[in-house]
Scaffold this active site. Structure first.
Site, PDB file in Angstrom:
ATOM      1  N   ASP A 111       0.921  -0.977  -0.047  1.00 54.12           N
ATOM      2  CA  ASP A 111       0.061  -0.120  -0.028  1.00 54.12           C
ATOM      3  C   ASP A 111       0.977   1.225   0.075  1.00 54.12           C
ATOM      4  O   ASP A 111       1.757   1.227   0.830  1.00 54.12           O
ATOM      5  CB  ASP A 111      -0.870   0.018   1.517  1.00 54.12           C
ATOM      6  CG  ASP A 111      -1.834   1.152   1.201  1.00 54.12           C
ATOM      7  OD1 ASP A 111      -2.682   1.237   0.403  1.00 54.12           O
ATOM      8  OD2 ASP A 111      -1.853   1.798   2.129  1.00 54.12           O
ATOM      9  N   GLU A 154       1.645  -0.227  -4.931  1.00 52.93           N
ATOM     10  CA  GLU A 154       0.615   0.640  -5.318  1.00 52.93           C
ATOM     11  C   GLU A 154       1.470   1.977  -4.748  1.00 52.93           C
ATOM     12  O   GLU A 154       1.887   2.413  -3.915  1.00 52.93           O
ATOM     13  CB  GLU A 154      -0.428   0.803  -4.306  1.00 52.93           C
ATOM     14  CG  GLU A 154      -1.611   1.564  -4.687  1.00 52.93           C
ATOM     15  CD  GLU A 154      -2.075   2.379  -3.669  1.00 52.93           C
ATOM     16  OE1 GLU A 154      -3.239   2.951  -3.732  1.00 52.93           O
ATOM     17  OE2 GLU A 154      -1.634   2.288  -2.617  1.00 52.93           O
TER      18      GLU A 154
END
Ligand code: BGC
Length: 544
Positions: A202, A272
């Site tokens: 993330d 990401e």
């Protein structure tokens, strides 16, 4: 040792946002048992794996991206036995399992933060970014947070500011600290031992901000497709030069992460990465053999779907990509649903817009993340202010309504209570009434549905290597036509899409025939030309 099958290359992952996927225990919130219940449905789509967004212990201030314990399942989702059962069943069905690893921050309820904030001398005192106030009491620098306002928050106990790049409940972990790096790598190993096949890492653009805490410079202008945040957010007015990951310094950690993953089997690391120049930043994290395996690409997730934007995005990426590998997405739990991002929104064309989106996505070179509900052609839901849950939307409402509209529950049965998402409970976000008619059971019965189309296109992509791996070349086209070739050593394909709501005709450059294995939509081929109805498309093959 690594088996190096690189299973992730060209793979399609189905993104599951567990809260909204399927509620098994009837409490109104989707759970791991609910996912197990629907795994056969997912496998039958023909995807290669699933990515499940965070299901770890969390106060849920940011939908689980505020992790309070990396090694425990939050009770709202079930327990560790449920996870093991889910993973086992997924593997039986031939699905890889990826989970989210939120490594740039924890919840403020994580024991690490609770300890860190006690005083300036405890063992974890520097596991987060702490800084004194300026002389006038204001925060140490001008860094802003994604979810609004300063990225610095005052802690009354330590009498210092701590950094939190998203919400104040998500203090940023200090990954300059060796112990923190080890704690994160150990967390990954813990899940690798539980046989996950990879991680979606993330927000890696935030893992290593400037240690000197220098002020960010002013950003005067931007191209709308280059921003990973809404322009109503003051954050868009800064270059995040110092508040985001320092690229030179982060490479060593990335290398270490990659080594660890590669020595533990065929583990995929999907970064990401947004950032100031989200295209370049995305590419950076997956370049070469010692960075992350692939990057999750925002290229298409926020923009309007127009010829200009699509071509610009493909061209920009392709010209810079080099040996990096992209994982595209058209939608996600963060972005407005794709069918609602076409400039024209005539309800009569929803199905065609949905199929066009799927065909375009699955014709791109790279891997792909298909967000739950995309295979049904769901539109963005309108969520009333009083039902909103998203911290981001609540902050910027009404100019920016946040992410609830793409997170509403999946409709499984058209005529059932809560569209079959939850048998009894009040769903945590309301089921969107217009979604009932797009329910899975209704689409199963209709051979022309988006769902049947998605399965057929996924099957054809699986058997057409040129679509996954072949080179891509954009052709010059009139009107709203987007056309590109995909070619490998044996095959040249021509993919033609009409991104507009009027019929278009185009003379095909060369001798192409329809590729019969690939479903097409609203496209007639005549006298070496194509006639595409609104949102029509076709995939053709060069006849040699
Ligand atoms: C996730 C978001 C989350 C943020 C902070 C991301 O990019 O996809 O849902 O709010 O990271 O963790």
């Amino acid at each position: 040792m690594s088996t190096n099958n690189n299973w992730w290359k060209g793979a399609v992952l189905y993104e599951i946002y567990p809260r909204s996927f399927k509620d098994n225990n009837g409490d109104g919130t989707g759970d791991l048992k609910g996912i197990i219940e629907k795994l056969e449905y997912v496998a039958a789509l023909g995807v290669d794996g699933i990515w499940i967004t965070p299901f770890f212990k969390s106060p849920m201030k940011d939908g689980g991206y505020d992790v309070a314990s990396y090694r425990d399942v939050d009770p709202i989702f079930g327990d560790m036995d449920d996870f093991v059962a889910l993973r086992t069943r997924a593997h039986e069905l031939g699905l890889k399992v990826m989970i989210d690893l939120v490594l740039c921050h924890t919840s403020n309820e994580h024991i690490w933060f609770k300890e860190s904030r006690q005083n300036k001398t405890n063992q974890k005192h520097d596991w987060y970014y702490w800084a004194d106030a300026k002389e006038d009491g204001t925060p140490p620098n001008n860094w802003l947070a994604y979810f609004g306002g300063s990225a610095w928050h005052w802690d009354t106990r330590r009498q210092q500011y701590y950094l939190a790049s998203f919400s104040k409940e998500q203090p940023s972990l200090n990954l300059w600290n060796r112990e923190v790096k080890d704690a994160i790598l150990d967390t990954a190993k813990f899940w690798i031992d539980l046989k996950v096949d990879g991680f979606r890492l993330d927000a890696v653009q935030q893992i290593l901000p400037d240690i000197q805490l220098r002020d960010n410079p002013v950003r005067e202008s931007h191209h709308p497709t280059d921003l990973d945040i809404d322009i109503s957010n003051p954050f868009a007015k800064q270059w995040r030069e110092y508040s985001q990951t320092q690229k030179k310094e982060v490479l060593e950690f990335i290398r270490e992460f990659r080594n660890m993953a590669d020595t533990h089997g065929d583990i995929a690391l999907l970064a990401e990465a947004g950032g100031d120049n989200s295209l370049e930043d995305t590419i950076f994290y997956a370049q070469g053999k010692d960075r992350f395996h692939l990057s999750y690409c925002y290229g298409f997730t926020y923009m309007d779907i127009t010829k200009e934007n699509v071509e610009r995005t493909i061209e920009k990426f392709e010209s810079r990509m080099g040996d990096s590998w992209m994982c595209w997405a058209m939608g996600s739990h963060d972005a407005p649903r794709i069918v609602s991002r076409f400039p024209q929104q005539d309800p009569a064309t929803q199905k065609d817009r949905a199929c066009l989106g799927i065909a375009l996505a699955l014709s791109l070179r790279g891997s792909y993340c298909m967000y739950q509900g995309e295979e049904l052609g769901l539109e963005q839901a309108n969520v009333a202010y009083e039902d909103m849950q998203d911290i981001f939307g609540l902050m910027f409402y009404p100019e920016f309504k946040g992410r609830d509209g793409c997170r509403t529950p999946i409709p499984w049965e058209r005529d059932a209570h809560n569209a079959g998402f939850s048998a009894e409970g009040k769903p945590w976000l309301p089921v969107y009434e217009p979604h009932h008619k797009w329910a899975v059971d209704a689409q199963e019965e209709d051979p022309t549905s988006v769902l049947h189309f998605a399965r057929a296109f996924l099957a054809c992509r699986k058997n057409t290597p040129a679509l996954k791996f072949g080179d891509i070349g954009i052709l010059e086209t009139p009107d709203n036509i987007i056309a590109f070739t995909r070619s490998d050593a044996t095959t040249t394909l021509l993919c033609v899409f009409n991104a507009g709501d009027a019929e278009v005709k185009w003379g095909i450059p060369g001798s192409f025939q329809p590729l019969d294995t690939v479903p097409r939509n609203n496209c007639a081929i005549k006298d070496n030309g194509v006639i595409l109805a609104p949102y029509g498309f076709c995939i053709l093959k060069l006849v040699k």
